[in-house]
Scaffold this active site. Structure first.
Site: not given
Length: 165
Positions: A124, A140
């Site tokens: 992301h 992440c």
């Protein structure tokens, strides 16, 4: 103003403005075109193209003890996603709200998110561009917002993701 100071200021302005961190590089590994390869130790993401090259992006990766390695698939694509902190993040930061709306300045997901089929992990954007190139997350993979937009436009649900040390 000296030339050295002018160059340093120009570099600082490019960084502050969110200049892209992507570049085309040779990539000769036997990986199918369209695969995302993340080399955690390098803090680099490679989007493999079919011509012996890859797009290389600088990324932030998981902190020591929060990293994961192996294979996954992109299972969702989201524009300005809302973020619900996973239980481990919420436990470490109990003052976080249960959901941060998409587009909010305090939303760590940034402009786009590619969720992975491993549960709580995603590739992301970020609201902390200074974290790019560091060990910063709970697993992440973070990119500059303009870089996640570029990558998002090239991949589809089902894209293979390989994460190596």
């Amino acid at each position: 103003m000296s030339e050295r100071i002018a160059i340093a200021l120009a570099a600082l302005l490019l960084t502050a403005s969110g200049a892209s961190a992507r570049e085309v590089v040779p990539f000769r590994e036997s990986v199918s075109p369209g695969t995302i390869v993340i080399r955690t130790g390098e803090r680099q993401l490679y989007y493999v193209r079919g011509d012996g090259t890859a797009l290389r992006y600088r990324v932030a990766v998981g902190k020591p003890g929060k990293q994961w390695f192996g294979e996954a698939r992109v299972d969702g694509k989201y524009v300005r996603p809302a973020w619900a902190p996973p239980s481990e993040v919420k436990r470490d930061n109990p003052r976080l709200p249960d959901v941060i709306p998409g587009g909010a300045p305090n939303n760590p997901m940034g402009a786009r998110a590619l969720t992975l089929n491993l549960g709580e992990y995603a590739i992301h954007g970020t609201n902390r561009p200074s974290s790019i190139g560091t060990y910063a997350s709970y697993g992440c993979i973070r990119l500059l917002n303009q870089d996640i937009i570029d990558l998002y436009d090239q991949v589809s649900v089902g894209t293979r993701v390989v994460v190596t040390p």
